[in-house]
Design a protein around this motif. Sequence first.
Motif, PDB file in Angstrom:
ATOM      1  N   GLN A   1      -1.995  -0.363  12.482  1.00 23.61           N
ATOM      2  CA  GLN A   1      -3.046   0.601  12.161  1.00 23.61           C
ATOM      3  C   GLN A   1      -2.706   1.952  12.782  1.00 23.61           C
ATOM      4  OE1 GLN A   1      -5.595  -0.233  10.028  1.00 23.61           O
ATOM      5  NE2 GLN A   1      -4.348  -2.091   9.866  1.00 23.61           N
TER       6      GLN A   1
ATOM      7  N   ARG B   1       2.013  -0.118   1.677  1.00 28.49           N
ATOM      8  CA  ARG B   1       0.787   0.374   2.295  1.00 28.49           C
ATOM      9  C   ARG B   1       1.083   1.667   3.031  1.00 28.49           C
ATOM     10  NH1 ARG B   1      -4.221  -1.495   3.724  1.00 28.49           N
ATOM     11  NH2 ARG B   1      -5.184  -0.577   5.575  1.00 28.49           N
TER      12      ARG B   1
ATOM     13  N   VAL C   1       0.502   4.079   6.096  1.00 25.10           N
ATOM     14  CA  VAL C   1       0.049   4.028   7.483  1.00 25.10           C
ATOM     15  C   VAL C   1       0.345   5.382   8.121  1.00 25.10           C
ATOM     16  CG1 VAL C   1       0.448   1.550   7.674  1.00 25.10           C
ATOM     17  CG2 VAL C   1       2.270   3.144   8.350  1.00 25.10           C
TER      18      VAL C   1
ATOM     19  N   GLN D   1      -1.659   0.640  -1.097  1.00 29.10           N
ATOM     20  CA  GLN D   1      -2.853   0.370  -0.308  1.00 29.10           C
ATOM     21  C   GLN D   1      -3.068   1.515   0.689  1.00 29.10           C
ATOM     22  OE1 GLN D   1      -2.190  -3.560   1.543  1.00 29.10           O
ATOM     23  NE2 GLN D   1      -0.705  -3.909  -0.104  1.00 29.10           N
ATOM     24  N   ASN D   2      -4.305   1.851   0.935  1.00 30.98           N
ATOM     25  CA  ASN D   2      -4.688   2.860   1.931  1.00 30.98           C
ATOM     26  C   ASN D   2      -4.222   4.265   1.552  1.00 30.98           C
ATOM     27  OD1 ASN D   2      -6.064   3.496   4.353  1.00 30.98           O
ATOM     28  ND2 ASN D   2      -4.142   3.531   5.507  1.00 30.98           N
ATOM     29  N   THR D   3      -4.138   4.543   0.252  1.00 30.63           N
ATOM     30  CA  THR D   3      -3.750   5.885  -0.191  1.00 30.63           C
ATOM     31  C   THR D   3      -4.749   6.950   0.266  1.00 30.63           C
ATOM     32  OG1 THR D   3      -2.387   5.210  -2.070  1.00 30.63           O
ATOM     33  CG2 THR D   3      -3.504   7.304  -2.288  1.00 30.63           C
ATOM     34  N   GLU D   4      -5.980   6.546   0.511  1.00 32.31           N
ATOM     35  CA  GLU D   4      -6.975   7.507   0.990  1.00 32.31           C
ATOM     36  C   GLU D   4      -6.592   8.129   2.335  1.00 32.31           C
ATOM     37  OE1 GLU D   4      -8.795   3.276   1.477  1.00 32.31           O
ATOM     38  OE2 GLU D   4      -7.422   4.339   0.126  1.00 32.31           O
ATOM     39  N   LEU D   5      -5.603   7.547   3.008  1.00 34.29           N
ATOM     40  CA  LEU D   5      -5.123   8.114   4.270  1.00 34.29           C
ATOM     41  C   LEU D   5      -4.635   9.549   4.094  1.00 34.29           C
ATOM     42  CD1 LEU D   5      -4.301   7.790   7.275  1.00 34.29           C
ATOM     43  CD2 LEU D   5      -2.116   6.843   6.463  1.00 34.29           C
TER      44      LEU D   5
END
Length: 444
Positions: free
Chosen positions: A197, A313, A315, A386-390
Motif C-alpha cells: 500500500q 495494479r 501503487v 486496479q487502483n487507477t484512481e490513485l
Amino acid sequence: MNPLPAPPGRPSYSRRKFLGRVGGAALVPAFGSVLAGCGGEGDTGPGGATSGTVTFVYYGDAESQKAYDKLFTKFRAKYPDITLKAQGIAADSWAAFANTVATRLAGGQSLDVVQIATEGQRIFASKQLLEPLDPYIQKDKAAVDAYYADTPPNLRKWLKEYASPDGKTYFMPGGYNTMAMYLNTELFGKAGLNIPQAWTWEEFRAAGKTIKEKTGAFLTVAGSGYFTDVMTWLTNNDTSALSADWKTPQYDSPAAVEALTFARQLVVDGLAPKPGGNLEAATLMAQGKLATFGGGRWPTNDLRRVKFVGKVRLVRWPKNAGVGSPVGWDAWPILKQSKNKDAAWTLIKYLISEQFGDAITTGGGGAVPARISDATGADFLKDAPQNTELLVELLKDATPIPGPDRGAECQKVIEEAWLQGISGTKEPQAALTEANKKLQDLLK
C-alpha cells in the motif's frame, strides 16, 4: 495535456521533452520574430459573431488526427459557421512540436489556439504571445465557474503561479498526469510478496531481490527522463531539481545525490536493465520479465494492447524522505495574433465542456481528464489497472515539473547528468555538481 496522442507526462519514456532536446535556445529567435507581429489586425474584445476560421494546433500524428476529427464532430454541428482546422504536428518530442509552432508563428502563419504543456506555458506567456482570457471568462462566468468547480483547484493555482507573469489569466487548464508505479500482481504473487500500500526505497529494493531470485524478472527500469525518472525519484526524497519558484538550481543537494545513487544501485544490483535501447515496458511485463514501471495514464493503452490490464495494479512510488510525484498538465490559450479571437474562445469553451470531457474519457486518452467527474467516473476506470484512481489522489502530494524560460536547456542538462549517474560513466555527486553549475548559468 494532449488528451489523445501525446499526454502530459508521456515518455518514450517522451512528454517531458516538451521544450527539450532540440533546445530552448532555438525557440528564442522564433519567439522574438513573432513579437513584432503580435496584436494589430483582428484584435477585438470578447463577444461578437462566432464565425469564420479557427486553427487549433496540437501534438499528434495522422492517427490522432482521425481521433480529433471524431471529437470535433459535435463542435462542428453546434457551430456550423465556424470552420475549425484542427492540425496535428507529428514530432518525436514536445520539443520538436514547440519549435515547429514557433517557426510557424515566426513565418506569419495565423494560429488561434495551441495545446501547450507545463514546461512551455511560462515562456509563451512571458514572451507576450498570448491574449488575456479574463474578459472572456467574465463574459461566460457561469460556464467557467462550472468547469473550475469540477477540476482540481491546484491546476488553476499552479497556472496562476507559474504561467501568469502579470496576474492575468492566459490559460484554461486541461488534463494532467502524475506518476504512479504500475505493478505486476502476477509476478509479486509468484515471488510470494504482498502488494504494498506504501513502501520505502529499501522495501522496494528488497522486493526486487526476492523477485529476481524467485522469478528471474527485473524489478523495474532505469531511465533518465526528466518527468518519468528524475523528478519522480527526487520528489519521493523531498527535493526537486529547482527551487519552488524555478529560480535556483538544487540539483546537487544531498537528497538529489542520494536519489541518483539509489537509482544507480538498482542497475548495479541487476534489478534494472542497463540504460539504453528501447524497452517496451508493457510487453516485458506481460511476458513476466518486469515487475514494475512508472507512468501516468498513458501506459494503460499499452497494457490494453498486450492484454495485460487485469493483472496490473497502480501503487505509490516508493518513498524515502518524502512522498511525492511530479505533475504536468496541458492548457489552452488564445494566441495574441489570432484574427478570430471570439471564435477561438468558443472553441476553448467547447474544450472545457462536459461534452468534450466525456468524449475524451471514453476515447482512449493518455492523460487524466481535467474534470473530476470524468477522472473518477466508471468510464475512466473501466478496462484499466486496479487502483487507477490513485493518479487523481497523487495530486495532493504533487510538485509541478519545473519549466523556467530556458527550460529546454535545463532539461537537457538534468537528463544528461542523470544518465551519467545511472549508467556509471560518472559518480552521482560529480555528475550532479557539474550539472548544477550549468543550471546556475542557465537560470541567471
